[in-house]
Every structure is written in C-alpha cells, then in structure tokens.
Design a protein around this motif. Structure first.
Motif, PDB file in Angstrom:
ATOM      1  N   LYS A 116       0.686  -1.260   0.068  1.00 41.90           N
ATOM      2  CA  LYS A 116      -0.211   0.064  -0.154  1.00 41.90           C
ATOM      3  C   LYS A 116       0.976   1.213  -0.112  1.00 41.90           C
ATOM      4  O   LYS A 116       0.537   2.306  -0.810  1.00 41.90           O
ATOM      5  N   ASP A 133      -9.682   4.080  -0.726  1.00 45.13           N
ATOM      6  CA  ASP A 133      -9.154   3.004   0.195  1.00 45.13           C
ATOM      7  C   ASP A 133      -9.839   1.736  -0.162  1.00 45.13           C
ATOM      8  O   ASP A 133      -9.042   1.034  -0.059  1.00 45.13           O
ATOM      9  N   LEU A 173      -7.552   0.578  -3.002  1.00 43.14           N
ATOM     10  CA  LEU A 173      -6.002   0.560  -2.799  1.00 43.14           C
ATOM     11  C   LEU A 173      -6.130  -0.990  -1.944  1.00 43.14           C
ATOM     12  O   LEU A 173      -5.129  -1.867  -2.336  1.00 43.14           O
ATOM     13  N   SER A 174      -7.200  -1.100  -1.183  1.00 46.39           N
ATOM     14  CA  SER A 174      -7.472  -2.385  -0.441  1.00 46.39           C
ATOM     15  C   SER A 174      -7.540  -3.786  -1.498  1.00 46.39           C
ATOM     16  O   SER A 174      -6.768  -4.914  -1.433  1.00 46.39           O
ATOM     17  N   THR A 220      -4.299  -4.465  -3.292  1.00 44.84           N
ATOM     18  CA  THR A 220      -3.233  -4.974  -2.336  1.00 44.84           C
ATOM     19  C   THR A 220      -3.706  -6.479  -2.409  1.00 44.84           C
ATOM     20  O   THR A 220      -2.705  -7.214  -2.288  1.00 44.84           O
TER      21      THR A 220
END
Length: 124
Positions: free
Chosen positions: A60, A87, A90-91, A94
């Motif tokens: 991240k 968010d 991004l999660s 990842t």
C-alpha cells in the motif's frame, strides 16, 4: 445458532474476498497493467515476486508514495508514479497482488535421486 452465525460470516467473508479480487483485477487492468504482469517479469516486478517479498502495508505504501518507499527499500531509482486510489481500490489491488503469493514458498523438498547424485559426485 452458533453454526448459522459461523456459516453466515464465512459466506460473507468469501463474497467479500471474491469482490476484492474482482475489483483488484479491474484496478490492475486500469493502473498497473502497463508495467506489471501477474506472474511474469515485465517492465516492473511481477505481482508474484512482489507478494513473496512485501507485506500488505508495504505494498500500500509503495502504491501511495513510491518515491519515499523506494528510498526506504534501498532502491537507487523509481519509475512508478504516485496513485491516488480510494481506500477500497487500494485494499482491492493489495489483496489482488497478495493473491499471487506462492503457497509453498517456504517448503524445500529434495528428491532422493538428486540427493544421491550430489553424494556420488562428491565421492568421486
């Protein structure tokens, strides 16, 4: 009752991880595909290689601030741009990257025949 709660939470977890994987693939195709490949080395490291070396937080951080993180990792240069992802995205990316982590990374198996070859070679 506990079995129903456990079953429900398991189903929700599977659906959530499936949604993250699906969304992660979309994020990959939108932002990452030009430089990264899932399992093969391209212009940049493969997701398989990244997943084997980096934690979720490191991944991240590299996405959000690659210039600073590259310095921390000891890289001399960095070609990766900063990405301003939500968010959720991004999660998702990842988790998608980490899904390529090899399951048997720490297992070392030596076939007996190969071991015998090494022993025989040393004896000659």
């Amino acid at each position: 009752m506990k079995k129903k709660i456990l079953l429900f939470s398991t189903i929700i977890s599977l659906l959530t991880s499936s949604a993250f994987a699906s969304n992660g693939k979309k994020v990959f195709e939108t932002y990452c595909w030009g430089c990264h490949h899932q399992t093969a080395e391209a212009f940049a490291p493969s997701f398989k290689d990244i997943a084997s070396k980096r934690s979720s937080n490191e991944i991240k951080a590299m996405i959000v601030d690659p210039k600073s993180v590259s310095k921390i990792f000891g890289y001399k240069r960095n070609a990766m741009p900063n990405f301003k992802l939500s968010d959720e995205n991004l999660s998702s990316i990842t988790e998608y990257i980490l899904s390529f982590k090899s399951k048997d990374l720490n297992k070392t198996t030596i076939d007996d025949s190969y071991q015998n070859i090494a022993i025989n070679k040393r004896e000659k």
